[in-house]
Design an enzyme around this catalytic site. Structure first.
Site, short mmCIF file in Angstrom:
data_model
loop_
_atom_site.label_atom_id
_atom_site.label_comp_id
_atom_site.label_asym_id
_atom_site.label_seq_id
_atom_site.Cartn_x
_atom_site.Cartn_y
_atom_site.Cartn_z
CE LYS A 195 -3.83 0.16 2.48
NZ LYS A 195 -4.68 0.04 3.69
CE1 TYR A 220 11.15 -1.91 -0.10
CE2 TYR A 220 12.91 -3.21 -1.07
CZ TYR A 220 12.46 -2.03 -0.50
OH TYR A 220 13.33 -0.97 -0.34
#
Ligand code: UDP
Length: 315
Positions: free
Chosen positions: A92, A146
């Site tokens: 997010k 990531y």
């Protein structure tokens, strides 16, 4: 007075960046939700008259009154341990957070800098990695929250550049270390330093022959500063130290510099752990006149000294 907004401003890199911007005469608004950052990181300059720290989650709309000249998006978990724990928050921060910070930069007609990562190259089949390498990333692997988050963030920044003509700059940051890394951050250098200072053997994952290239934080921040103020930058720029070392070398050096032999214990290599990583910094050298100045030995010495003070301060 130029005015900058730094997201993740109470994090490891973000706090060093805020400090540098203040020393260059910028007014700085730091935004952080303290997921992995902490107000303790900004203690040294918290009372600076041009500094403000705002507690806010960058996945929500950002309102900053007044002019803003630069937006630097540095909010994200960055250690494999942290982003494994906070996978959804990491995605997010890089998806929604990049969208919100680009929206802020667009509204303010500000220049935008994205903290991207060498992780966009995944487990690379090319070593060293130039910016032109597209990477080798597992979209559903343990690091994907990531890696793919940052790849999305780069794509989003470029889309705003193409659609809105915005001035966006993408820093692909390789492993960075230095003071203010959390002791429990989980990355190799803080782990090894914590272990050696406690007199415990160093935990080496796998056979320790995997490589990384470690850049001292002051060098990384100098590179980010030059990227920010450069006249014109096209496409992403690698910022890292091309001094490639194995994890075994790091274990040896940390013990040598700390002046304490503790040995190593081997733990299984986490899945998805890249085998090699080394930046090709030809572009940063040519475009920014930048290259790292602090040797791994000197940087580790400085970092060990500050960790020692922190550990002694706790007892
Ligand atoms: N590593 C290790 N011991 C530790 C932490 C990490 O041997 O206590 C290894 C890890 O497997 C990786 C390298 O050190 O190969 C760098 O790991 P780090 O988490 O610092 O960052 P990465 O570059 O993998 O994102």
């Amino acid at each position: 007075m130029p005015r900058s907004v730094v997201t993740g401003g109470a994090g490891f890199l973000g706090s060093h960046l805020c400090e540098r911007l203040l020393s260059e005469g910028h007014g700085v608004v730091a935004i952080d939700n303290f997921l992995t950052g902490t107000p303790a990181n900004v203690k040294a300059f918290k009372t600076h008259p041009k500094f403000t720290l705002v507690r806010h989650d960058v996945t929500e709309e950002i309102h900053i009154p007044g002019k803003v000249d630069f937006v630097l998006h540095f909010a994200s978990a960055a250690s494999p341990t942290d982003y494994a724990k906070f996978g959804i928050q990491t995605l997010k921060a890089n998806a929604l957070g990049t969208h919100k910070t680009l929206g802020l930069a667009k509204a303010k007609k500000a220049r935008y800098v994205l903290a991207s990562t060498s992780e966009v190259y995944g487990d690379p089949e090319v070593n060293p990695q130039p910016e032109s390498y597209w990477g080798h990333v597992d979209p559903v692997g343990p690091r994907s929250v990531y890696d793919e988050g940052k790849r999305f963030a780069e794509a989003m920044a470029m889309a705003y550049h193409h659609r809105h003509g915005m001035d966006v700059r993408i820093a692909r940051l390789f492993n960075t270390y230095g003071p203010r890394l959390r002791l429990d951050d989980g990355r190799v250098i803080p782990n090894f330093i914590g272990e050696v200072l406690r007199g415990e053997p160093l935990t080496v994952y796998g056979d320790g022959r995997q490589t990384r290239s470690f850049c001292y934080v002051d060098d990384t921040i100098e590179g980010v500063w030059r990227l920010l103020v450069a006249d014109r930058v096209e496409g992403p720029v690698n910022l890292g130290n091309p001094d490639e070392r194995s994890v075994n070398d790091i274990a040896h050096l940390v013990q040598k510099i700390a002046g304490r032999h503790v040995g190593v214990v081997h733990h299984p290599l986490p899945p998805g752990d890249p085998k090699v990583r080394c930046p090709d910094i030809t572009k940063a050298r040519a475009l920014l006149g930048w290259e790292p100045k602090v040797s791994l030995e000197d940087g580790l010495r400085r970092t060990i000294d500050t960790f020692r003070e922190r550990i002694e301060g706790q007892t």
